[in-house]
Design an enzyme around this catalytic site. Structure first.
Site, PDB file in Angstrom:
ATOM      1  N   LYS A 116      -6.918  16.904  80.516  1.00 26.49           N
ATOM      2  CA  LYS A 116      -6.621  18.062  79.686  1.00 26.49           C
ATOM      3  C   LYS A 116      -5.784  19.082  80.454  1.00 26.49           C
ATOM      4  O   LYS A 116      -5.769  19.092  81.689  1.00 26.49           O
ATOM      5  CB  LYS A 116      -7.933  18.745  79.261  1.00 26.49           C
ATOM      6  CG  LYS A 116      -8.809  17.935  78.334  1.00 26.49           C
ATOM      7  CD  LYS A 116     -10.092  18.708  78.041  1.00 26.49           C
ATOM      8  CE  LYS A 116     -11.002  17.948  77.098  1.00 26.49           C
ATOM      9  NZ  LYS A 116     -10.467  17.869  75.729  1.00 26.49           N
ATOM     10  N   ARG A 154     -16.376  10.073  70.699  1.00 24.66           N
ATOM     11  CA  ARG A 154     -16.639   9.013  69.731  1.00 24.66           C
ATOM     12  C   ARG A 154     -17.051   7.724  70.433  1.00 24.66           C
ATOM     13  O   ARG A 154     -17.769   6.898  69.861  1.00 24.66           O
ATOM     14  CB  ARG A 154     -15.406   8.796  68.855  1.00 24.66           C
ATOM     15  CG  ARG A 154     -14.171   8.268  69.578  1.00 24.66           C
ATOM     16  CD  ARG A 154     -12.892   8.510  68.820  1.00 24.66           C
ATOM     17  NE  ARG A 154     -12.568   9.937  68.734  1.00 24.66           N
ATOM     18  CZ  ARG A 154     -11.523  10.428  68.092  1.00 24.66           C
ATOM     19  NH1 ARG A 154     -10.675   9.615  67.494  1.00 24.66           N
ATOM     20  NH2 ARG A 154     -11.313  11.718  68.056  1.00 24.66           N
TER      21      ARG A 154
END
Length: 518
Positions: A291, A365
């Site tokens: 990130k 996920r």
């Protein structure tokens, strides 16, 4: 060893530096000094809700409200001093369209926030406003949540020391005080503790809260609570079960992942449990798909879903709710270490379904794939609700006022929407289009983790749901926009919100069986 010693030293400062919010009490009589809080929805209500004021004081308050052109809207406040024996009279507006429990909690939260620095007791005049014991308890819940602060690592300011009077209780004054006190101990206090548990864990720095530390905190929180069993699957156990999805996320960190299972079966509870599954990334660097540095510190809170589902079970269990519920927390760091998963890797989740991992920053996920597929097969649940700070796309769509709701089952979605409305933790239902399935097909595995041809939040929801039997009632809550507040709300100070604990507590208590057809 030096790093472990530093962590131990940091942990040892916790007890000496933490300040508690004011306790909540109930009484038929108001204290004779301190702060008096008057909840008013109109000028006319002063006559019935200001009965502890003498005539001259009541007239002075009335003149002040008129002079200030006070609007009486929910959470509007007016602070008055020098009237009667009170150090302050705080008028809190109550008029509005929100559900009653929300308005009641907002009164308590506003009172706690506005009086946090006052020296001495605080009394909320609830007679004539809250007309039953449950309503008084809701004010108490709001007061606890609005008074929350996280000062664990902050030294006391010698120039502004905390006085003993700032720990004096918030007393909710009503003829129904005795009934409310009993109900508070059995339910309201437990709900507050569940939210506090979630907020504390979300706020903790990532050097303190590892997956294993999360498990330890959970065991401590549930100590002595009946009807609860706790399991924490370690790496060898997950390897034997074939949970290679969560294991792949944890490979770049020195701190190994855990799959935490907290099951509570209340007295009289029958049938299959409701499963609440939570994303528990204790720090998310993005892994190899790293990130940007800006605001990466907030990724210590990427375990907010796991904190919420465990906090919900804590609330239900401490209150002795007659329900059967399981929290499954998929706990892992997502770091770019030498063993980290690479974009393009293929892993097999629990049950054997394979995943092509195109972006290691789509890790939430991935850990939930193991969590929900395991829970579905092991518990054969009445419903599965997963909670995750999953996508930036949901923040773009809904901002910070709504969490995204995705579901294949209308009857389940309807119950969650109702619980969100009554708890004040609002949901907005989003679409699950059949096209998402083809958009996430992989040429070399059963499914890809991302797609450029499907909306980000919907693609993430579809991915998680694809690991659950189509017959199992399932919903996904994307709380990326609601888990952390940058402003102050009546019951949510800026910072970790502990969102969905109140919503899920209400949902589980009110749950009605859902048809298995999608």
């Amino acid at each position: 060893m030096r790093r472990l010693a530093a962590l131990a030293l940091l942990a040892s400062t916790v007890a000496t530096a933490a300040f508690a919010a004011r306790p909540v009490a109930f009484s038929a009589e108001a204290p004779s000094s301190g702060v008096l809080v008057l909840p008013l929805g109109s000028a006319e209500e002063l006559a019935t809700r200001g009965t502890m004021l003498d005539a001259a004081s009541r007239e002075a308050v009335s003149r002040a409200l008129t002079a200030a052109n006070f609007r009486y809207r929910a959470s509007n406040t007016l602070s008055l001093r020098g009237i009667g024996p009170w150090s302050q009279i705080l008028v809190v507006g109550t008029a509005g369209d929100a559900p009653q429990d929300v308005r009641l909690q907002n009164v308590g939260g506003t009172a706690a926030r506005e009086t946090a620095r006052e020296d001495g007791p605080v009394a909320i005049a609830a007679g004539g406003y809250a007309d039953n014991a449950d309503a008084l308890v809701q004010i108490g819940v709001g007061a606890r949540l609005g008074g929350y602060s996280f000062d664990r690592y902050r030294s006391e300011n010698p120039d502004r020391p905390r006085s003993a009077g700032q720990d004096a209780p918030i007393t909710i004054v009503s003829p129904l005080a005795q009934q409310a006190q009993s109900q508070w101990r059995s339910q309201g206090e437990a709900l507050s503790e569940g939210v506090y548990f979630a907020r504390d864990l979300i706020t903790e720095p990532a050097n303190v809260l590892s997956p294993e530390a999360f498990v330890t905190r959970t065991r401590e929180a549930f100590r002595g609570v009946s009807g609860v069993t706790i399991e924490a699957l370690d790496v060898p156990q997950m390897q034997r079960l074939g949970m290679n999805a969560i294991l792949s996320v944890g490979m770049g960190s020195e701190r190994p992942p855990r799959m935490l299972i907290v099951e509570y079966r209340g007295r009289g509870a029958e049938g299959q449990p409701i499963v609440l599954a939570g994303k528990g990334i204790t720090f998310d660097s993005g892994g190899i798909s790293i990130k940007p540095a800006s605001n990466m510190w907030r990724m210590k809170g990427d375990m907010a879903g796991a904190a919420a589902v465990v906090g919900t079970v804590l609330s239900l269990a401490r209150s002795g709710a007659p329900v059967h519920v399981v929290a499954v927390a998929a706990l892992s760091d997502n770091m770019p270490g030498g063993g980290a998963a690479r974009p393009g890797d293929v892993v097999a989740a629990y049950g054997g379904r394979t995943i092509e991992r195109l972006n290691t920053d789509a890790e939430g996920r991935i850990v939930l794939a193991d969590a929900v597929s395991y829970a579905d097969r092991r518990f054969r649940p009445a419903a599965i609700v997963d909670v995750a700070t999953l996508t930036g796309a949901i923040v773009t769509a809904l901002g910070s006022d709504y969490a995204g709701l995705f579901s294949r089952h209308d009857a389940l979605a309807s119950q969650l929407l109702d619980a969100g409305e009554s708890s004040g933790e609002l949901l907005w239902r989003m679409p699950l289009n059949e096209r998402y399935a083809s958009a996430m097909e992989s040429p070399i595995a059963d499914i890809r983790d991302i797609s450029e041809n499907a909306p980000g939040a919907g693609a993430g929801a579809h991915f998680i749901g694809s690991f659950i039997s189509p017959a199992t009632p399932w919903a996904h809550l994307d709380i990326a926009g609601t888990s952390w507040r940058t402003d102050n709300q009546p019951t949510v100070p800026s910072g970790a919100a502990g969102t969905t604990v109140r919503l899920l507590d209400r949902f589980v208590r009110d749950f009605r069986p859902v048809p298995t057809a999608g």
